[in-house]
Design a protein around this motif. Structure first.
Motif, PDB file in Angstrom:
ATOM      1  N   LYS A 252       8.266   9.965 -12.604  1.00 22.01           N
ATOM      2  CA  LYS A 252       7.579  10.004 -13.901  1.00 22.01           C
ATOM      3  C   LYS A 252       8.000   8.840 -14.791  1.00 22.01           C
ATOM      4  O   LYS A 252       7.220   8.360 -15.615  1.00 22.01           O
ATOM      5  N   GLU A 253       9.246   8.408 -14.623  1.00 18.07           N
ATOM      6  CA  GLU A 253       9.806   7.404 -15.531  1.00 18.07           C
ATOM      7  C   GLU A 253       9.610   5.969 -15.047  1.00 18.07           C
ATOM      8  O   GLU A 253       9.510   5.047 -15.866  1.00 18.07           O
ATOM      9  N   GLN A 254       9.591   5.775 -13.724  1.00 17.36           N
ATOM     10  CA  GLN A 254       9.553   4.422 -13.174  1.00 17.36           C
ATOM     11  C   GLN A 254       8.498   4.326 -12.076  1.00 17.36           C
ATOM     12  O   GLN A 254       8.610   4.995 -11.056  1.00 17.36           O
ATOM     13  N   PRO A 255       7.461   3.514 -12.264  1.00 17.24           N
ATOM     14  CA  PRO A 255       6.451   3.371 -11.213  1.00 17.24           C
ATOM     15  C   PRO A 255       7.031   2.685  -9.990  1.00 17.24           C
ATOM     16  O   PRO A 255       8.057   2.006 -10.065  1.00 17.24           O
ATOM     17  N   ALA A 256       6.368   2.861  -8.873  1.00 20.19           N
ATOM     18  CA  ALA A 256       6.822   2.233  -7.627  1.00 20.19           C
ATOM     19  C   ALA A 256       6.740   0.717  -7.748  1.00 20.19           C
ATOM     20  O   ALA A 256       5.838   0.170  -8.394  1.00 20.19           O
ATOM     21  N   ASN A 257       7.694   0.045  -7.130  1.00 20.47           N
ATOM     22  CA  ASN A 257       7.678  -1.407  -7.038  1.00 20.47           C
ATOM     23  C   ASN A 257       6.418  -1.824  -6.282  1.00 20.47           C
ATOM     24  O   ASN A 257       6.181  -1.382  -5.162  1.00 20.47           O
ATOM     25  N   GLU A 258       5.585  -2.666  -6.894  1.00 17.09           N
ATOM     26  CA  GLU A 258       4.292  -3.014  -6.304  1.00 17.09           C
ATOM     27  C   GLU A 258       4.435  -3.695  -4.943  1.00 17.09           C
ATOM     28  O   GLU A 258       3.613  -3.504  -4.050  1.00 17.09           O
TER      29      GLU A 258
ATOM     30  N   SER B 154       0.833  -1.193   0.000  1.00 17.00           N
ATOM     31  CA  SER B 154       0.000   0.000   0.000  1.00 17.00           C
ATOM     32  C   SER B 154       0.873   1.250   0.000  1.00 17.00           C
ATOM     33  O   SER B 154       1.932   1.278   0.614  1.00 17.00           O
ATOM     34  N   GLY B 155       0.425   2.273  -0.686  1.00 17.14           N
ATOM     35  CA  GLY B 155       1.163   3.542  -0.692  1.00 17.14           C
ATOM     36  C   GLY B 155       0.555   4.560   0.236  1.00 17.14           C
ATOM     37  O   GLY B 155       0.924   5.738   0.190  1.00 17.14           O
ATOM     38  N   ASP B 156      -0.361   4.140   1.092  1.00 19.86           N
ATOM     39  CA  ASP B 156      -1.082   5.063   1.970  1.00 19.86           C
ATOM     40  C   ASP B 156      -0.330   5.212   3.292  1.00 19.86           C
ATOM     41  O   ASP B 156      -0.524   4.436   4.227  1.00 19.86           O
ATOM     42  N   LEU B 157       0.515   6.227   3.374  1.00 22.19           N
ATOM     43  CA  LEU B 157       1.322   6.424   4.576  1.00 22.19           C
ATOM     44  C   LEU B 157       0.479   6.797   5.781  1.00 22.19           C
ATOM     45  O   LEU B 157       0.761   6.366   6.899  1.00 22.19           O
ATOM     46  N   ALA B 158      -0.535   7.610   5.574  1.00 27.49           N
ATOM     47  CA  ALA B 158      -1.374   8.045   6.689  1.00 27.49           C
ATOM     48  C   ALA B 158      -2.083   6.858   7.328  1.00 27.49           C
ATOM     49  O   ALA B 158      -2.207   6.771   8.553  1.00 27.49           O
ATOM     50  N   MET B 159      -2.543   5.922   6.494  1.00 28.16           N
ATOM     51  CA  MET B 159      -3.202   4.721   7.006  1.00 28.16           C
ATOM     52  C   MET B 159      -2.226   3.874   7.816  1.00 28.16           C
ATOM     53  O   MET B 159      -2.545   3.372   8.897  1.00 28.16           O
ATOM     54  N   GLY B 160      -1.006   3.713   7.302  1.00 26.32           N
ATOM     55  CA  GLY B 160       0.004   2.947   8.018  1.00 26.32           C
ATOM     56  C   GLY B 160       0.389   3.601   9.330  1.00 26.32           C
ATOM     57  O   GLY B 160       0.598   2.923  10.340  1.00 26.32           O
ATOM     58  N   CYS B 161       0.448   4.928   9.321  1.00 21.67           N
ATOM     59  CA  CYS B 161       0.781   5.668  10.535  1.00 21.67           C
ATOM     60  C   CYS B 161      -0.301   5.462  11.594  1.00 21.67           C
ATOM     61  O   CYS B 161      -0.002   5.158  12.752  1.00 21.67           O
ATOM     62  N   ALA B 162      -1.546   5.608  11.180  1.00 30.53           N
ATOM     63  CA  ALA B 162      -2.659   5.449  12.116  1.00 30.53           C
ATOM     64  C   ALA B 162      -2.711   4.031  12.671  1.00 30.53           C
ATOM     65  O   ALA B 162      -2.963   3.813  13.861  1.00 30.53           O
ATOM     66  N   MET B 163      -2.430   3.056  11.807  1.00 26.54           N
ATOM     67  CA  MET B 163      -2.475   1.662  12.247  1.00 26.54           C
ATOM     68  C   MET B 163      -1.400   1.378  13.299  1.00 26.54           C
ATOM     69  O   MET B 163      -1.665   0.751  14.325  1.00 26.54           O
TER      70      MET B 163
ATOM     71  N   TRP C 142       6.794  -3.196  -2.739  1.00 31.47           N
ATOM     72  CA  TRP C 142       7.349  -2.298  -1.722  1.00 31.47           C
ATOM     73  C   TRP C 142       6.878  -0.859  -1.951  1.00 31.47           C
ATOM     74  O   TRP C 142       7.636   0.088  -1.730  1.00 31.47           O
ATOM     75  N   ALA C 143       5.626  -0.707  -2.353  1.00 31.57           N
ATOM     76  CA  ALA C 143       5.084   0.626  -2.657  1.00 31.57           C
ATOM     77  C   ALA C 143       5.110   1.541  -1.431  1.00 31.57           C
ATOM     78  O   ALA C 143       5.294   2.753  -1.551  1.00 31.57           O
ATOM     79  N   PHE C 144       4.934   0.958  -0.247  1.00 34.13           N
ATOM     80  CA  PHE C 144       4.912   1.763   0.977  1.00 34.13           C
ATOM     81  C   PHE C 144       6.275   2.411   1.222  1.00 34.13           C
ATOM     82  O   PHE C 144       6.362   3.575   1.606  1.00 34.13           O
ATOM     83  N   VAL C 145       7.341   1.654   0.982  1.00 33.01           N
ATOM     84  CA  VAL C 145       8.695   2.179   1.199  1.00 33.01           C
ATOM     85  C   VAL C 145       8.973   3.311   0.212  1.00 33.01           C
ATOM     86  O   VAL C 145       9.545   4.344   0.571  1.00 33.01           O
ATOM     87  N   ASP C 146       8.570   3.123  -1.037  1.00 30.82           N
ATOM     88  CA  ASP C 146       8.785   4.165  -2.040  1.00 30.82           C
ATOM     89  C   ASP C 146       7.971   5.412  -1.702  1.00 30.82           C
ATOM     90  O   ASP C 146       8.466   6.541  -1.856  1.00 30.82           O
ATOM     91  N   ALA C 147       6.744   5.228  -1.242  1.00 27.01           N
ATOM     92  CA  ALA C 147       5.904   6.374  -0.851  1.00 27.01           C
ATOM     93  C   ALA C 147       6.509   7.110   0.344  1.00 27.01           C
ATOM     94  O   ALA C 147       6.461   8.344   0.426  1.00 27.01           O
ATOM     95  N   MET C 148       7.088   6.354   1.272  1.00 25.35           N
ATOM     96  CA  MET C 148       7.746   6.966   2.425  1.00 25.35           C
ATOM     97  C   MET C 148       8.926   7.823   1.965  1.00 25.35           C
ATOM     98  O   MET C 148       9.123   8.949   2.460  1.00 25.35           O
TER      99      MET C 148
END
Length: 315
Positions: A255-261, A25-34, A263-269
């Motif tokens: 723009k060039e490379q999407p987040a690794n599915e 998941s790329g939702d940092l706020a959700m991970g923080c709240a959890m 480890w999307a959370f780490v990339d979003a962080m």
């Protein structure tokens, strides 16, 4: 007996399903709240069954990130107040910033302690026998928590007892992880320590060359954590041009490379921290944050010349 069974089930489920689900998941706020909401519940099972040390690393690392986010927000408020010459407001925001960083340091340090309890004393030359990829990732997360504990303690200008040699320990322990497998992050961790601690850099090495190599690995993998280490190291060096360059590369890579599915959370962080670094520069110089959609650009960029057509001959 029922409590123990429940605790064992909760620990197993969290490791096998909750953490992998969150990392996708790329939702940092959700991970923080959890992490803030469930840490007391999950950690309390340590009273009736084995201490959930691995789970604690992730919970306290994430919760520490929540507190650090608050610290960065207070820092931006202080910078904005200084830009507007509001001394009292700036001072109040800086006090709130230091309090938030103190809490962040305490949480990161708890993650580090649980990491050491589970994996053993790091940096001794003995590497753990990892069971799987998640086991390795949690080891990496624990090393990151140790470095973050020290950094947050410095930012708080207080002392909570974080060992001052924790950086060199993390640098040595990062050798237990495969650099290519983990997006260049282990080498970026090590190079950051070299850049931070006078005399830590081995002869013949260049911390910033290593960080640049790690950046390319992170960009290719879609997990751009190394950019954070690079930007922090450049900030500590006082090299604003390098900080801007790293922020720009991060924005271009998104723009060039999407987040690794996986480890999307780490990339979003990583992106969240890069945005905060960009925001600090913008607020210091303009009084406001990075404009929406303009990450990687700066207030003093030269405007590109626009080709125009002369209308003189038509008049």
């Amino acid at each position: 007996m029922m409590y123990k069974t429940t605790g064992d089930v909760m620990q197993g489920f969290s490791r096998q399903h909750t953490i992998p689900y969150l990392m996708e998941s790329g939702d940092l706020a959700m991970g923080c709240a959890m992490s803030e909401a469930t840490a007391p519940l999950l950690m309390s099972f340590g009273r009736v069954t084995d201490e959930p040390d691995q789970l604690a690393v992730m919970l306290y690392l994430s919760a520490g990130g929540c507190a650090e986010d608050q610290g960065r927000e207070h820092e931006l408020a202080a910078l904005a107040a200084m830009y507007e010459r509001k001394g009292n407001a700036a001072e109040d925001a800086m006090i709130r910033q230091k309090r938030a960083y103190t809490l962040a340091s305490k949480r990161y340090f708890k993650a580090w302690q649980h990491h050491n309890t589970y994996y053993g004393e790091p940096g001794t030359g003995e590497c753990p026998d990892f069971d799987d990829d998640l086991d390795e990732f949690i080891y990496l997360a624990g090393l990151l928590s140790g470095l973050q504990a020290l950094n947050a303690e410095i930012q708080s200008t207080s002392s909570i007892g974080v060992p001052k040699n924790i950086g060199s320990i993390v640098a040595r322990a990062s050798s237990c992880l495969e650099n290519d497998k983990w997006w260049g992050a282990p080498m970026a961790l090590k190079a950051t320590v070299w850049a931070m601690i006078p005399g830590a850099q081995p002869e013949g090495e260049d911390a910033f060359e290593r960080l640049a190599i790690a950046d390319r690995k992170g960009e290719e993998a879609g997990v751009r954590l190394s950019h954070v280490f690079h930007a922090i190291s450049a900030t500590n060096k006082g090299d604003e041009a390098m900080v801007k360059s790293v922020v720009g590369r991060h924005a271009e890579s998104l723009k060039e490379q999407p987040a690794n599915e996986e480890w999307a959370f780490v990339d979003a962080m990583a992106t969240n921290i890069i945005v905060s670094i960009s925001d600090r520069l913008w607020v210091e110089n303009t009084g406001h944050r990075t404009p929406l959609g303009q990450l990687g650009t700066f207030w003093d960029d030269q405007q590109k010349e626009v080709e125009t057509m002369s209308l003189d001959g038509l008049l």
